[in-house]
Design a protein around this motif. Structure first.
Motif, PDB file in Angstrom:
ATOM      1  N   LEU A 176       0.831  -1.212   0.000  1.00 38.97           N
ATOM      2  CA  LEU A 176       0.000   0.000   0.000  1.00 38.97           C
ATOM      3  C   LEU A 176       0.862   1.257   0.000  1.00 38.97           C
ATOM      4  O   LEU A 176       0.569   2.227  -0.710  1.00 38.97           O
ATOM      5  CB  LEU A 176      -0.940  -0.008   1.203  1.00 38.97           C
ATOM      6  CG  LEU A 176      -2.138  -0.957   1.119  1.00 38.97           C
ATOM      7  CD1 LEU A 176      -2.939  -0.906   2.411  1.00 38.97           C
ATOM      8  CD2 LEU A 176      -3.018  -0.617  -0.072  1.00 38.97           C
ATOM      9  N   ILE A 177       1.912   1.257   0.788  1.00 39.23           N
ATOM     10  CA  ILE A 177       2.821   2.397   0.783  1.00 39.23           C
ATOM     11  C   ILE A 177       3.517   2.496  -0.574  1.00 39.23           C
ATOM     12  O   ILE A 177       3.744   3.597  -1.097  1.00 39.23           O
ATOM     13  CB  ILE A 177       3.840   2.279   1.925  1.00 39.23           C
ATOM     14  CG1 ILE A 177       3.129   2.473   3.275  1.00 39.23           C
ATOM     15  CG2 ILE A 177       4.963   3.309   1.770  1.00 39.23           C
ATOM     16  CD1 ILE A 177       4.017   2.300   4.472  1.00 39.23           C
ATOM     17  N   GLY A 178       3.825   1.346  -1.165  1.00 43.53           N
ATOM     18  CA  GLY A 178       4.403   1.337  -2.508  1.00 43.53           C
ATOM     19  C   GLY A 178       3.478   1.969  -3.526  1.00 43.53           C
ATOM     20  O   GLY A 178       3.921   2.691  -4.427  1.00 43.53           O
ATOM     21  N   VAL A 179       2.178   1.704  -3.391  1.00 47.07           N
ATOM     22  CA  VAL A 179       1.190   2.315  -4.290  1.00 47.07           C
ATOM     23  C   VAL A 179       1.215   3.835  -4.143  1.00 47.07           C
ATOM     24  O   VAL A 179       1.258   4.577  -5.138  1.00 47.07           O
ATOM     25  CB  VAL A 179      -0.233   1.788  -3.990  1.00 47.07           C
ATOM     26  CG1 VAL A 179      -1.277   2.605  -4.751  1.00 47.07           C
ATOM     27  CG2 VAL A 179      -0.350   0.324  -4.369  1.00 47.07           C
ATOM     28  N   ILE A 180       1.183   4.309  -2.909  1.00 48.89           N
ATOM     29  CA  ILE A 180       1.151   5.751  -2.650  1.00 48.89           C
ATOM     30  C   ILE A 180       2.410   6.428  -3.184  1.00 48.89           C
ATOM     31  O   ILE A 180       2.346   7.464  -3.860  1.00 48.89           O
ATOM     32  CB  ILE A 180       0.997   6.022  -1.142  1.00 48.89           C
ATOM     33  CG1 ILE A 180      -0.331   5.458  -0.633  1.00 48.89           C
ATOM     34  CG2 ILE A 180       1.088   7.514  -0.853  1.00 48.89           C
ATOM     35  CD1 ILE A 180      -0.440   5.419   0.874  1.00 48.89           C
ATOM     36  N   ALA A 181       3.577   5.838  -2.891  1.00 46.73           N
ATOM     37  CA  ALA A 181       4.842   6.453  -3.300  1.00 46.73           C
ATOM     38  C   ALA A 181       5.103   6.281  -4.789  1.00 46.73           C
ATOM     39  O   ALA A 181       5.517   7.235  -5.469  1.00 46.73           O
ATOM     40  CB  ALA A 181       5.989   5.860  -2.489  1.00 46.73           C
ATOM     41  N   GLY A 182       4.874   5.079  -5.313  1.00 43.85           N
ATOM     42  CA  GLY A 182       5.174   4.811  -6.717  1.00 43.85           C
ATOM     43  C   GLY A 182       4.303   5.594  -7.674  1.00 43.85           C
ATOM     44  O   GLY A 182       4.800   6.267  -8.585  1.00 43.85           O
ATOM     45  N   THR A 183       2.995   5.527  -7.470  1.00 49.93           N
ATOM     46  CA  THR A 183       2.090   6.266  -8.362  1.00 49.93           C
ATOM     47  C   THR A 183       2.176   7.764  -8.098  1.00 49.93           C
ATOM     48  O   THR A 183       2.087   8.574  -9.017  1.00 49.93           O
ATOM     49  CB  THR A 183       0.641   5.801  -8.192  1.00 49.93           C
ATOM     50  OG1 THR A 183       0.206   6.029  -6.837  1.00 49.93           O
ATOM     51  CG2 THR A 183       0.498   4.318  -8.507  1.00 49.93           C
ATOM     52  N   GLY A 184       2.351   8.151  -6.837  1.00 48.18           N
ATOM     53  CA  GLY A 184       2.397   9.564  -6.493  1.00 48.18           C
ATOM     54  C   GLY A 184       3.636  10.279  -6.995  1.00 48.18           C
ATOM     55  O   GLY A 184       3.651  11.508  -7.087  1.00 48.18           O
ATOM     56  N   ARG A 239      -4.139   6.442 -16.100  1.00 48.82           N
ATOM     57  CA  ARG A 239      -4.660   7.495 -15.227  1.00 48.82           C
ATOM     58  C   ARG A 239      -5.402   6.901 -14.035  1.00 48.82           C
ATOM     59  O   ARG A 239      -5.826   7.632 -13.149  1.00 48.82           O
ATOM     60  CB  ARG A 239      -5.595   8.408 -16.024  1.00 48.82           C
ATOM     61  CG  ARG A 239      -4.888   9.200 -17.100  1.00 48.82           C
ATOM     62  CD  ARG A 239      -5.838  10.153 -17.777  1.00 48.82           C
ATOM     63  NE  ARG A 239      -5.169  10.851 -18.870  1.00 48.82           N
ATOM     64  CZ  ARG A 239      -5.777  11.740 -19.650  1.00 48.82           C
ATOM     65  NH1 ARG A 239      -7.051  12.032 -19.459  1.00 48.82           N
ATOM     66  NH2 ARG A 239      -5.110  12.326 -20.620  1.00 48.82           N
ATOM     67  N   HIS A 240      -5.579   5.598 -14.050  1.00 46.57           N
ATOM     68  CA  HIS A 240      -6.240   4.905 -12.941  1.00 46.57           C
ATOM     69  C   HIS A 240      -5.224   4.082 -12.152  1.00 46.57           C
ATOM     70  O   HIS A 240      -5.553   3.033 -11.610  1.00 46.57           O
ATOM     71  CB  HIS A 240      -7.356   4.005 -13.467  1.00 46.57           C
ATOM     72  CG  HIS A 240      -8.337   4.705 -14.365  1.00 46.57           C
ATOM     73  ND1 HIS A 240      -9.223   5.656 -13.895  1.00 46.57           N
ATOM     74  CD2 HIS A 240      -8.538   4.630 -15.701  1.00 46.57           C
ATOM     75  CE1 HIS A 240      -9.945   6.121 -14.897  1.00 46.57           C
ATOM     76  NE2 HIS A 240      -9.550   5.520 -16.009  1.00 46.57           N
ATOM     77  N   ALA A 241      -3.995   4.573 -12.119  1.00 42.46           N
ATOM     78  CA  ALA A 241      -2.906   3.820 -11.503  1.00 42.46           C
ATOM     79  C   ALA A 241      -3.166   3.518 -10.035  1.00 42.46           C
ATOM     80  O   ALA A 241      -2.873   2.416  -9.556  1.00 42.46           O
ATOM     81  CB  ALA A 241      -1.592   4.589 -11.651  1.00 42.46           C
ATOM     82  N   VAL A 242      -3.721   4.480  -9.298  1.00 48.43           N
ATOM     83  CA  VAL A 242      -3.964   4.275  -7.870  1.00 48.43           C
ATOM     84  C   VAL A 242      -4.990   3.157  -7.657  1.00 48.43           C
ATOM     85  O   VAL A 242      -4.794   2.272  -6.819  1.00 48.43           O
ATOM     86  CB  VAL A 242      -4.444   5.565  -7.195  1.00 48.43           C
ATOM     87  CG1 VAL A 242      -4.826   5.302  -5.745  1.00 48.43           C
ATOM     88  CG2 VAL A 242      -3.356   6.634  -7.255  1.00 48.43           C
ATOM     89  N   VAL A 243      -6.058   3.175  -8.436  1.00 49.66           N
ATOM     90  CA  VAL A 243      -7.095   2.146  -8.304  1.00 49.66           C
ATOM     91  C   VAL A 243      -6.522   0.775  -8.655  1.00 49.66           C
ATOM     92  O   VAL A 243      -6.721  -0.206  -7.927  1.00 49.66           O
ATOM     93  CB  VAL A 243      -8.303   2.474  -9.207  1.00 49.66           C
ATOM     94  CG1 VAL A 243      -9.316   1.328  -9.157  1.00 49.66           C
ATOM     95  CG2 VAL A 243      -8.951   3.774  -8.778  1.00 49.66           C
ATOM     96  N   ILE A 244      -5.810   0.700  -9.775  1.00 50.89           N
ATOM     97  CA  ILE A 244      -5.206  -0.572 -10.192  1.00 50.89           C
ATOM     98  C   ILE A 244      -4.210  -1.044  -9.144  1.00 50.89           C
ATOM     99  O   ILE A 244      -4.165  -2.222  -8.794  1.00 50.89           O
ATOM    100  CB  ILE A 244      -4.518  -0.425 -11.557  1.00 50.89           C
ATOM    101  CG1 ILE A 244      -5.542  -0.065 -12.636  1.00 50.89           C
ATOM    102  CG2 ILE A 244      -3.799  -1.718 -11.937  1.00 50.89           C
ATOM    103  CD1 ILE A 244      -4.922   0.292 -13.976  1.00 50.89           C
TER     104      ILE A 244
END
Length: 240
Positions: free
Chosen positions: A63-71, A156-161
């Motif tokens: 989850l932190i990877g999602v926040i940092a990677g996509t962000g 553009r839906h990277a966070v959801v994916i």
């Protein structure tokens, strides 16, 4: 391959008020769980491994990877501001590598450090559990950051994916379904943790260490390379 100005802007974006609140929330929850478990059950090696493996590595790290990677890149692409960065005399691979470096650093700090502290709270690093899961979190941070940075460049839906991947594939399928476990970053990092623990039986992975290391390196390199290629041909939102 590293641009200080790009790095500074990326850190500023990732550690803004809203994202920082989310980044601190998950580690705080882990430490709270660890303190409660220790208070009610005392020091127990198996419980420590279950908490660090079941929550820290399987849920918090991705989850932190999602926040940092996509962000690190997604918002700039979505609002079109990436066009100003692309107009600068900075090579596209340098932008990707710099943003990946920042994403990895943020993911490591907000996942590996609290994992180690939680391990110390749970059993004082008995059986090398805290150290082993910390190493797993560090290794997983690299792979997750590269994967989710790539997602940020292609969708553009990277966070959801990314959330679906983290919560459904890694936390659910990667834990319960045998075939999926083989293709799980979590299992690859567990193989490294198993070796670090001295194969004491407290940590186990469905993937052998040589295969795990090969897959971790291959995924990281491939995702980083492809993200660089996508950035070369990127059409910002403002140009569409």
């Amino acid at each position: 391959m590293y641009h200080p100005t790009v790095a500074r802007l990326t850190y500023r974006a990732l550690l803004g008020r809203r994202r920082a609140a989310i980044l601190f929330l998950l580690p705080g929850l882990l430490l709270l769980i660890a303190a409660a478990v220790r208070a009610f059950n005392g020091a127990d090696d198996q419980i420590a491994a279950d908490v660090l493996g079941g929550f820290a590595l399987a849920t918090m790290v991705p989850l932190i990877g999602v926040i940092a990677g996509t962000g690190a890149i997604g918002p700039e692409i979505d609002d079109g501001s990436i066009v100003y960065l692309l107009a600068k005399p900075v090579k596209r691979p340098t932008i990707i590598v710099t943003k990946l470096t920042v994403a990895i650093a943020v993911t490591m700090v907000f996942s590996a450090v609290p994992t180690f502290l939680a391990g110390l709270i749970l059993n004082g690093n008995g059986q090398q559990i805290a150290i082993s899961y910390t190493i797993a979190a560090l290794v997983a941070s690299i792979a997750y950051s590269s994967l989710f940075l790539l997602l940020g460049t292609i969708s553009r839906h990277a966070v959801v994916i990314g959330l679906v991947y983290a919560l459904v594939w890694e936390a659910l399928f990667g834990t319960l379904i045998e075939g999926a476990r083989t293709l799980s970053v979590q299992q690859w990092s567990l193989a490294v943790a198993q070796k670090a623990s001295g194969d004491n039986g407290m940590i186990a992975s469905d993937v052998g260490l040589p295969v795990a290391v090969t897959l971790l390196v291959a995924v990281t390199v491939a995702a980083t390379w492809y993200a660089g290629q996508k950035l070369r041909t990127l059409a910002p939102a403002g140009e569409e």
